[in-house]
Design a protein around this motif. Structure first.
Motif, PDB file in Angstrom:
ATOM      1  N   PRO A  17       0.833  -1.203   0.000  1.00 52.21           N
ATOM      2  CA  PRO A  17       0.000   0.000   0.000  1.00 52.21           C
ATOM      3  C   PRO A  17       0.872   1.260   0.000  1.00 52.21           C
ATOM      4  N   VAL A  18       0.634   2.146  -0.974  1.00 51.68           N
ATOM      5  CA  VAL A  18       1.450   3.343  -1.154  1.00 51.68           C
ATOM      6  C   VAL A  18       0.578   4.578  -0.910  1.00 51.68           C
ATOM      7  N   LEU A  44      -0.277  -4.186  -5.754  1.00 54.20           N
ATOM      8  CA  LEU A  44       0.056  -2.812  -5.422  1.00 54.20           C
ATOM      9  C   LEU A  44      -1.243  -2.043  -5.233  1.00 54.20           C
ATOM     10  N   ALA A  45      -1.265  -1.132  -4.266  1.00 59.92           N
ATOM     11  CA  ALA A  45      -2.474  -0.350  -3.988  1.00 59.92           C
ATOM     12  C   ALA A  45      -2.094   1.113  -3.781  1.00 59.92           C
ATOM     13  N   ARG A  46      -2.861   2.013  -4.381  1.00 60.07           N
ATOM     14  CA  ARG A  46      -2.618   3.442  -4.195  1.00 60.07           C
ATOM     15  C   ARG A  46      -3.957   4.181  -4.155  1.00 60.07           C
ATOM     16  N   GLY A  47      -3.884   5.483  -3.886  1.00 65.15           N
ATOM     17  CA  GLY A  47      -5.113   6.240  -3.679  1.00 65.15           C
ATOM     18  C   GLY A  47      -5.788   5.804  -2.390  1.00 65.15           C
ATOM     19  N   LEU A  48      -5.020   5.742  -1.307  1.00 67.62           N
ATOM     20  CA  LEU A  48      -5.512   5.182  -0.052  1.00 67.62           C
ATOM     21  C   LEU A  48      -6.329   6.191   0.751  1.00 67.62           C
ATOM     22  N   SER A  49      -7.382   5.677   1.381  1.00 69.20           N
ATOM     23  CA  SER A  49      -8.193   6.452   2.320  1.00 69.20           C
ATOM     24  C   SER A  49      -8.226   5.692   3.642  1.00 69.20           C
ATOM     25  N   LEU A  91       4.981   4.018   2.704  1.00 67.61           N
ATOM     26  CA  LEU A  91       4.413   2.687   2.589  1.00 67.61           C
ATOM     27  C   LEU A  91       3.739   2.303   3.898  1.00 67.61           C
ATOM     28  N   VAL A  92       2.619   1.578   3.782  1.00 65.23           N
ATOM     29  CA  VAL A  92       1.909   1.088   4.963  1.00 65.23           C
ATOM     30  C   VAL A  92       2.442  -0.300   5.290  1.00 65.23           C
ATOM     31  N   LEU A  93       2.885  -0.469   6.534  1.00 63.89           N
ATOM     32  CA  LEU A  93       3.490  -1.719   6.985  1.00 63.89           C
ATOM     33  C   LEU A  93       2.847  -2.183   8.284  1.00 63.89           C
ATOM     34  N   GLU A  94       3.188  -3.384   8.684  1.00 62.21           N
ATOM     35  CA  GLU A  94       2.648  -3.949   9.917  1.00 62.21           C
ATOM     36  C   GLU A  94       3.780  -4.561  10.742  1.00 62.21           C
ATOM     37  N   GLN A 133      -7.060   2.493  -6.403  1.00 57.96           N
ATOM     38  CA  GLN A 133      -6.470   1.834  -7.566  1.00 57.96           C
ATOM     39  C   GLN A 133      -5.629   0.630  -7.123  1.00 57.96           C
ATOM     40  N   TRP A 134      -5.721  -0.419  -7.943  1.00 55.53           N
ATOM     41  CA  TRP A 134      -5.031  -1.668  -7.658  1.00 55.53           C
ATOM     42  C   TRP A 134      -4.318  -2.162  -8.906  1.00 55.53           C
ATOM     43  N   ALA A 135      -3.190  -2.852  -8.700  1.00 52.42           N
ATOM     44  CA  ALA A 135      -2.473  -3.488  -9.811  1.00 52.42           C
ATOM     45  C   ALA A 135      -1.885  -4.812  -9.322  1.00 52.42           C
ATOM     46  N   ARG A 136      -2.140  -5.863 -10.083  1.00 55.61           N
ATOM     47  CA  ARG A 136      -1.584  -7.177  -9.742  1.00 55.61           C
ATOM     48  C   ARG A 136      -0.157  -7.258 -10.253  1.00 55.61           C
ATOM     49  N   ALA A 137       0.784  -7.501  -9.342  1.00 54.89           N
ATOM     50  CA  ALA A 137       2.190  -7.549  -9.714  1.00 54.89           C
ATOM     51  C   ALA A 137       2.604  -8.931 -10.196  1.00 54.89           C
ATOM     52  N   GLY A 138       2.150  -9.972  -9.518  1.00 58.03           N
ATOM     53  CA  GLY A 138       2.540 -11.325  -9.896  1.00 58.03           C
ATOM     54  C   GLY A 138       2.312 -12.291  -8.753  1.00 58.03           C
TER      55      GLY A 138
END
Length: 204
Positions: free
Chosen positions: A56-57, A131-136, A63-66, A109-114
């Motif tokens: 998540p960007v 991959l994920a962007r445009g986070l709320s 970057l969002v991490l845990e 927005q989402w994109a499959r990387a692999g």
């Protein structure tokens, strides 16, 4: 390197298969196989339902991490959000669900990387990388018994943690690789807009 035209010289075939352990989450199989030279050998491996991981960007580039405790290693690990696929669940839907449940974030927005096979010598697990962007932001909804600390970091911080051995999680290393290649313009993700009803549509 392209796939070899003929893999027959490397194939192993199952002669006898059995379930050695059948748990609520994982199964362990112990199979006898015939090797390419005709000899027999044993193969023990974990049958896994598959999983997803999200990179998540945030709009500012963080970057969002845990952070969560991983019992087999006996330590707290830094990771990207991830979770297992439910039976029949599409990867994107699982990625959206896990991101929302674990972090509270929803992505536009989402994109499959692999796909990552993180332990192919002893597990069938495949992890879809998204991959994920445009986070709320929003409220997280963790499962019972799940304890996760969500935080953000700059990519340079994550890179430093990889260098000094703080971060060793395989899927997170691969997620960082995808982020780096995308930012460098070397890999071009196919981004999709996702509306509030969880329906995905392609975008230019």
């Amino acid at each position: 390197m392209s796939r070899h035209e003929d893999d027959r010289s490397l194939l192993e075939t199952c002669v006898e298969g059995r379930v050695a352990y059948d748990g609520s989450f994982l199964k362990v199989r112990s199979d006898r196989v015939r090797l390419p030279d005709g000899r027999l050998a044993k193969r023990e491996y974990v049958v896994h339902p598959g999983a997803v991981m999200v990179v998540p960007v945030l709009d500012d580039g963080r970057l969002v991490l845990e952070r969560q405790f991983r019992y087999p290693l006996g330590r707290v690990m830094i990771e990207f959000p991830a979770g297992k696929l439910d039976a029949g669940e599409p990867g994107l839907r699982c990625a959206m669900r896990e991101l929302r449940e674990e972090t509270g974030y929803v992505a536009r927005q989402w994109a499959r990387a692999g796909v990552l096979h993180n332990a192919m010598a002893y597990s069938t697990e495949g992890i879809e990388v998204w991959l994920a962007r445009g986070l709320s932001p929003g409220p997280a909804s963790l499962d019972e018994g799940e304890f996760v600390e969500v935080f953000t970091a700059w990519p340079q911080q994550l890179e430093a943690w990889v260098r000094d051995g703080t971060v060793t999680d395989a899927k997170t290393l691969i997620g960082l690789l995808w982020w780096q290649q995308w930012q460098a313009g070397l890999w071009c993700p196919d981004w999709q807009d996702v509306d509030d009803s969880n329906q995905a549509s392609s975008t230019p």
